[in-house]
Each structure stands twice: as structure tokens, then as C-alpha cells.
Design a protein around this motif. Structure first.
Motif, PDB file in Angstrom:
ATOM      1  N   GLN A 199       0.818  -1.207   0.000  1.00  0.00           N
ATOM      2  CA  GLN A 199       0.000   0.000   0.000  1.00  0.00           C
ATOM      3  C   GLN A 199       0.856   1.264   0.000  1.00  0.00           C
ATOM      4  O   GLN A 199       0.329   2.371   0.018  1.00  0.00           O
ATOM      5  CB  GLN A 199      -0.930   0.014   1.221  1.00  0.00           C
ATOM      6  CG  GLN A 199      -1.962  -1.103   1.201  1.00  0.00           C
ATOM      7  CD  GLN A 199      -2.857  -1.067   2.431  1.00  0.00           C
ATOM      8  OE1 GLN A 199      -2.665  -0.249   3.334  1.00  0.00           O
ATOM      9  NE2 GLN A 199      -3.828  -1.973   2.475  1.00  0.00           N
ATOM     10  N   ASN A 265       1.031   0.331   9.842  1.00  0.00           N
ATOM     11  CA  ASN A 265      -0.167   0.452   9.014  1.00  0.00           C
ATOM     12  C   ASN A 265      -1.343  -0.187   9.746  1.00  0.00           C
ATOM     13  O   ASN A 265      -1.588  -1.382   9.622  1.00  0.00           O
ATOM     14  CB  ASN A 265       0.064  -0.234   7.661  1.00  0.00           C
ATOM     15  CG  ASN A 265      -1.062   0.036   6.676  1.00  0.00           C
ATOM     16  OD1 ASN A 265      -2.119   0.540   7.041  1.00  0.00           O
ATOM     17  ND2 ASN A 265      -0.829  -0.315   5.426  1.00  0.00           N
ATOM     18  N   ASN A 267      -4.593   0.298   9.301  1.00  0.00           N
ATOM     19  CA  ASN A 267      -5.844   0.204   8.549  1.00  0.00           C
ATOM     20  C   ASN A 267      -5.834  -0.991   7.615  1.00  0.00           C
ATOM     21  O   ASN A 267      -5.499  -0.883   6.430  1.00  0.00           O
ATOM     22  CB  ASN A 267      -6.073   1.484   7.736  1.00  0.00           C
ATOM     23  CG  ASN A 267      -6.207   2.701   8.632  1.00  0.00           C
ATOM     24  OD1 ASN A 267      -6.927   2.666   9.627  1.00  0.00           O
ATOM     25  ND2 ASN A 267      -5.482   3.771   8.300  1.00  0.00           N
ATOM     26  N   ASN A 268      -6.221  -2.139   8.158  1.00  0.00           N
ATOM     27  CA  ASN A 268      -6.274  -3.384   7.388  1.00  0.00           C
ATOM     28  C   ASN A 268      -4.972  -3.604   6.636  1.00  0.00           C
ATOM     29  O   ASN A 268      -4.937  -3.642   5.394  1.00  0.00           O
ATOM     30  CB  ASN A 268      -7.453  -3.349   6.412  1.00  0.00           C
ATOM     31  CG  ASN A 268      -7.708  -4.717   5.777  1.00  0.00           C
ATOM     32  OD1 ASN A 268      -7.345  -5.747   6.341  1.00  0.00           O
ATOM     33  ND2 ASN A 268      -8.325  -4.713   4.603  1.00  0.00           N
TER      34      ASN A 268
END
Length: 418
Positions: A199, A265, A267-268
Motif C-alpha cells: 500500500q 499500518n 488500517n487493514n
């Protein structure tokens, strides 16, 4: 002598002046190629007539031939300007889908990332895999760059470390002596670097090197001990470097670490992923600890900030995340007979049966010229020569007009005979 010869001479001289005027008018047109008027005599012959007894009936324009000589190259500083130094034409796709060819390299980017000419024709080139730099198709396609959306992030796969570990270092655990040797903190020989998950979120990776009691051997850790944690954290080695007596690494590289994106991170986050660490350039010499290279191949997403074009036509794009990568390679075309190309205006030519089909290639390959970024090819019109040609054409026009005047006077004399 008849009126016919003078009339054809007037028409031919007028056409010649038109061509000269067109050349002069386009003396500042980028990529323009001057034309010249080529004449041929007109002779009326009868079957069986003896040769050498025909005075001819005038002149005709046999051809208007363009001169595809190289124009001067002028530096502009605009990165989207490109000049061809040598043989070849840029291939462009016109709005109606037809292909055309040009020497004018004053290209621009539209709001969709297309590389276009002033009349909205799209520059053609070969797509290139940005990760490998290899051409990914054999046929040219319109050049398009991601100006509206950022490029996707790339997960880190590899880290390269070049460093020197001090050969004078003692066992990190120390000794009671005599003389006593204090323990060496693990952090004394350490470094860190940010890697990126899929991501584009940065995850720090730390490497610590701890001298063991075994000669020329160093344990590798990815964290420090944390005695304040509940329960206390005691780090374990993730690898080991072994050097020979000359300070050259003999084992321990490459090293594979598992990176957990959940550390930064929330967030998923993606699943943990492996990262290969190349330590083959590590040395153990009698100088202080120093890291001379520390790189990784991942990056976060980024917006297009600039374009560079190399002499071989490779288009390198720069992004706000610091990444520069190849996105395409400009295609060039050549023809068996350039004189057979059809001039369709707007600095464009189109192929004809006479020109033959285009031979496609890339700059600097074969007989194709090299590209010069930040420059344009000037018109190849020689103004001095054109002005001289204009005076000559004017005199020819006046002389042909004089033949008509003379013929009129002769005819008038005949009519007035008594």
C-alpha cells in the motif's frame, strides 16, 4: 515565335515565385523542409518529323520537390521539445485515426497524459515495462503518461547494504579481564532503513551487528532487547556474518527478513512479506564502522513531476516519490523514397505508393538519427538563397512577359502591312 512560349514561361515563373514565397513564409516553421521548382521543356512533335527542327512550345513545371536536408538544431530548454539529428520522422496518429509523419518535435502533454502535436495528433512509441526497462510490444502505440492518477506503490523486495565492520571490535559480551573489557551495546553497530508494503506505507527495518566470541563472526539482529516490556523481550539473531582472515565475507548473505506492515499500518494492513537483504559487499577491516550504501527497491505512490527524453528515444518519467523510470520509447519511421511523401500541411507528411511503406525503428538504431531533448529542428530554408532565387524568378517573369510583348508588336506589324 508564338504567344504559347511566353505564356507557359509566365505560368512557370509565377509558380516558381509561389514556391519561393512559401519557403520564405515558413523560414521560422519548426521542422519545415524547403521546396524547389523543377522545370521541363515542352515540345510538340509530329510523326516522321526530322529531329532538331522543332523550336519547342515552352516550359512546364515538372515537379515541386521538397529538400529533406537537416535543419539546424536550436536549444529551447523545454523538456517536451525533441529534435531528430539525422534520419527519420516522428510517427503521429491524427484525430481521424490515420497515420502521419513529421520532423517537428514541439510536443505537449494534454490533460489525459497524451503526448500530442499542436493539431492534436498523438506521438507514437513503443511501451516499456517500467520495472525491467524492456520493450513490452513490437508495434508502436500512442504515448500516454499517468498525469491524472498517481503511480501505484511498489512493495520492497530487496535491500542492499554495503558496510565495514571494525576488525578491532571485541566480544560484545565483554570479559572480566584482566584487564576487564566492558560489554558493547548492540546499538553500537546498527543501521535502519524504511521499506514499503504493497500500500506504499513505510515500515522501518533495523539491522544490528554484534561481535561474537568466535573470531571474525558477527550475529545479526533486527531488534534490541527490551527489559521493560511485559514479559521482557530478548532478541534472537536472525542471521550471522562470517569473514575470513583478510576481512572478506565468506557466509551470511543474502539474508531474508519477514516484515510486518501492522507495525505502522493500522488500517487493514497487508500480510507480512519477505525482504531479501544483500550483504555481499560487507567487509571487516581495521577501520571504524561505516555504512557506505543502503538502498531498497520499494516506493510509495507518486504524481508525475517531469519527463526526460534520452538520445535513444527512451522517455524517463520523474515522480514526486523520487522515482524515475522508463515509460516508453519514441518510434521513428523512414521511407524508401522521401520525395514520394505527400505534404498535407500542419508540418505533416503521409505515405503514398511512391514513398513506400514506413520502416519503423528507434533512434540511434540502424540508420535512424539520435534525438536531442530540449531542442527543435529549425526550418532548412536558406533565406539568402531564397531571396536570390526570387530575384532570378522575377527577371524570368519579366523576360517572358517581354516575349509576349514582342510577339504582339510583330503581329501588329503584320496586320498593318499594306
Amino acid at each position: 515565335m508564338g504567344f504559347q512560349q511566353g505564356l507557359t514561361g509566365l505560368n512557370a515563373s509565377s509558380k516558381n515565385l509561389d514556391v519561393i514565397g512559401h519557403n520564405i513564409a515558413n523560414s521560422q516553421t519548426v521542422g519545415f523542409k524547403a521546396s524547389r521548382t523543377e522545370f521541363a521543356e515542352m515540345v510538340a512533335t509530329a510523326i516522321g518529323s526530322a529531329g532538331g527542327n522543332n523550336a519547342g512550345i515552352g516550359v512546364q513545371v515538372d515537379a515541386i520537390a521538397q529538400q529533406f536536408t537537416q535543419g539546424n538544431i536550436s536549444i529551447t530548454g523545454n523538456t517536451m521539445d525533441v529534435a531528430i539529428n539525422g534520419n527519420g520522422f516522428f510517427q503521429v496518429r491524427q484525430p481521424d485515426g490515420s497515420m502521419a509523419y513529421t520532423r517537428a518535435g514541439n510536443f505537449k502533454l494534454d490533460d489525459k497524459g497524451n503526448v500530442i502535436t499542436n493539431n492534436l495528433a498523438q506521438l507514437m512509441g513503443y511501451p516499456v515495462d517500467p520495472l525491467t526497462g524492456q520493450r513490452s510490444a513490437s508495434s508502436p502505440i500512442p504515448m500516454v503518461f499517468p498525469t491524472g492518477a498517481p503511480i501505484a506503490a511498489k512493495q520492497t523486495d530487496n535491500i542492499v547494504v554495503s558496510m565495514n565492520l571494525d576488525a578491532r571490535a571485541t566480544d560484545a559480551a565483554g570479559s572480566a579481564g584482566p584487564p576487564p573489557i566492558p560489554a558493547t551495546p548492540r546499538s553500537a553497530y546498527g543501521t535502519s532503513i524504511n521499506v514499503y508494503d504493497s500500500q506504499g506505507v513505510a515500515v522501518p527495518v533495523s539491522l544490528y551487528f554484534q561481535k561474537t566470541a568466535t573470531a571474525n563472526t558477527w550475529d545479526i539482529y533486527d531488534k534490541l532487547d527490551d527489559p521493560t516490556a511485559t514479559p521482557p523481550v530478548v532478541a534472537t539473531p536472525v542471521g550471522q556474518l562470517v569473514f575470513d582472515g583478510t576481512g572478506v565475507l565468506t557466509s551470511g548473505s543474502p539474508l531474508t527478513l519477514t516484515v510486518d506492515p501492522a507495525l505502522t499500518n493500522p488500517n487493514n494492513p497487508p500480510a507480512p512479506f519477505p525482504v531479501t537483504i544483500d550483504l555481499s559487499k560487507a567487509t571487516q577491516f581495521g577501520t571504524k564502522f561505516a555504512v557506505t550504501e543502503l538502498t531498497q527497491d520499494g516506493y510509495t505512490s507518486g504524481q508525475l513531476t517531469g519527463i526526460n527524453i534520452s538520445p535513444d528515444g527512451t522517455i524517463l518519467t520523474r515522480y514526486s516519490n523520487g522515482v524515475s523510470r522508463p515509460e516508453g520509447q519514441i518510434a521513428l519511421a523512414s521511407f524508401r523514397n522521401t520525395q514520394g511523401l505527400a505534404d498535407v500541411g500542419n508540418n505533416l507528411w503521409m505515405e503514398t505508393f511512391s514513398s513506400g511503406q514506413p520502416i519503423m525503428g528507434t533512434p540511434t538504431n540502424g540508420n535512424f538519427g539520435a534525438l536531442r531533448a530540449g531542442a527543435l529542428e529549425d526550418s532548412n530554408v536558406d533565406l539568402t538563397a531564397e531571396l536570390v532565387n526570387m530575384m532570378t524568378a522575377q527577371r524570368a517573369y519579366q523576360a517572358n512577359a517581354q516575349t509576349i510583348k514582342t510577339q504582339d508588336q510583330v503581329l501588329s506589324t503584320l496586320v498593318n502591312l499594306r
